[in-house]
Write a protein that holds these residues in place. Structure first.
Motif, short mmCIF file in Angstrom:
data_model
loop_
_atom_site.label_atom_id
_atom_site.label_comp_id
_atom_site.label_asym_id
_atom_site.label_seq_id
_atom_site.Cartn_x
_atom_site.Cartn_y
_atom_site.Cartn_z
N GLU A 214 138.94 -18.30 8.79
CA GLU A 214 138.24 -19.56 9.06
C GLU A 214 136.73 -19.36 9.05
N ALA A 215 136.28 -18.23 9.55
CA ALA A 215 134.84 -17.99 9.68
C ALA A 215 134.19 -17.58 8.35
N GLY A 216 134.96 -16.99 7.49
CA GLY A 216 134.39 -16.45 6.25
C GLY A 216 134.67 -17.30 5.03
N ILE A 217 134.05 -16.95 3.94
CA ILE A 217 134.28 -17.56 2.64
C ILE A 217 134.41 -16.43 1.62
N GLN A 218 135.02 -16.76 0.49
CA GLN A 218 135.10 -15.81 -0.62
C GLN A 218 134.35 -16.36 -1.80
N VAL A 219 133.75 -15.44 -2.58
CA VAL A 219 132.96 -15.86 -3.74
C VAL A 219 133.57 -15.29 -5.03
N ASP A 220 133.37 -16.02 -6.11
CA ASP A 220 133.93 -15.64 -7.40
C ASP A 220 132.88 -14.90 -8.23
N VAL A 221 133.18 -13.65 -8.58
CA VAL A 221 132.23 -12.84 -9.35
C VAL A 221 132.74 -12.62 -10.80
N SER A 222 133.72 -13.41 -11.21
CA SER A 222 134.31 -13.20 -12.52
C SER A 222 133.36 -13.57 -13.66
N THR A 223 132.34 -14.34 -13.35
CA THR A 223 131.39 -14.77 -14.41
C THR A 223 130.21 -13.81 -14.57
N LEU A 224 130.15 -12.77 -13.76
CA LEU A 224 129.04 -11.81 -13.87
C LEU A 224 129.15 -10.98 -15.14
#
Length: 224
Positions: A214-224
Motif C-alpha cells: 500500500e505504501a509503495g509503488i512500482q515503476v516500469d523500466v522496460s522502455t529504457l
C-alpha cells in the motif's frame, strides 16, 4: 723366335688378360650386388626406409578441443558487454508507474553503481508522482548492463542500504510508511535480489511487511 712360338705366347697373353678382366668384372658385379642387398636389408638409421612399406600414422597428442596459436581468455565477450555503455537512467527523468493509471514519476539518480559488465549492478533513484509530491526511493537493478523489469523496481519511503552478497546478489533494506505520511511512522523491511540465469531477479529472505504494497509503488523500466 719362330712364328709358331710367338703365336703361342700371344694366345697365352690374350687368355690371361681375358681371365683377369672377367675376374675383375665378376668381382665388381658381386660387390655391387652385395652392396645393393645390404642397402635393402639394413636401411640407414638416419634415413627411414619407405620402399615396400606403409608407416602407420602417429596419433596426435593435442586434444581435439585445442586450438593451436590461440589462448583462452576470461574477459567478457565484447558482443555481450560494452564497457563504454552508460547508465540508461541518465538519459531520462521520467518513468511510468505500474498499474495502468497513466501516471509517471519524475526522478533523479541519487546513487549510481551501474556497471555494464557486471552480473548485477544497481542505481538508487528518488522521485515522486506529480508536482509537489513527496519523494520515494527505490532500486533499479541491471543484469549485464540491462535494466531488470521482472519484478518492477519498488519505490518506498526510503532506501536505507544496498548490501552486495557476491557478484550476482544484493540485499536491499527499505524504510516503509505504516500510516499517514504526516505521522512519519515507519518500519524496516528487507529482501534479497539475485540475478536469475533464466532471466529477471529471484527474491529470497523477504521480510517486507504487507503494508509495503500500500505504501509503495512500482515503476516500469522496460522502455529504457
Amino acid at each position: 723366335m719362330s712364328d709358331s712360338k710367338a703365336l703361342a705366347i700371344a694366345c697365352a697373353l690374350v687368355a690371361s688378360t681375358a681371365l683377369v678382366s672377367c675376374s675383375q668384372q665378376s668381382s665388381s658385379s658381386h660387390d655391387t650386388a652385395t652392396t645393393a642387398s645390404m642397402s635393402s636389408e639394413q636401411p640407414s638409421s638416419s634415413t627411414p626406409a619407405t620402399t615396400g612399406q606403409t608407416r602407420a600414422p602417429q596419433e596426435s597428442t593435442i586434444p581435439e578441443s585445442s586450438t593451436i596459436g590461440t589462448t583462452t581468455s576470461t574477459a567478457p565477450d565484447p558482443a555481450a558487454c560494452n564497457a563504454q555503455k552508460t547508465n540508461p537512467l541518465l538519459g531520462t527523468d521520467h518513468l511510468s508507474v505500474a498499474g495502468g493509471r497513466g501516471e509517471t514519476i519524475t526522478f533523479s539518480v541519487s546513487e549510481d553503481h551501474f556497471d555494464p559488465c557486471a552480473p548485477l549492478s544497481w542505481s538508487v533513484i528518488a522521485g515522486g508522482v506529480g508536482s509537489g509530491n513527496s519523494l520515494r526511493e527505490g532500486v533499479v537493478f541491471f543484469i549485464d548492463g540491462e535494466p531488470v523489469n521482472s519484478p518492477m523496481p519498488l519505490m518506498e519511503e526510503k532506501v536505507l542500504s544496498v548490501t552486495p552478497l557476491g557478484d550476482a546478489s544484493a540485499r536491499v533494506t527499505y524504510s516503509i510508511l505504516t500510516g499517514p505520511r504526516a505521522a512519519e511512522e515507519t518500519v524496516q523491511g528487507s529482501a534479497t535480489f539475485t540475478a536469475d540465469p533464466a532471466g529477471g531477479l529471484a527474491i529470497s529472505d523477504n521480510s517486507l511487511p504487507a503494508v509495503a504494497n500500500e505504501a509503495g509503488i512500482q515503476v516500469d523500466v522496460s522502455t529504457l
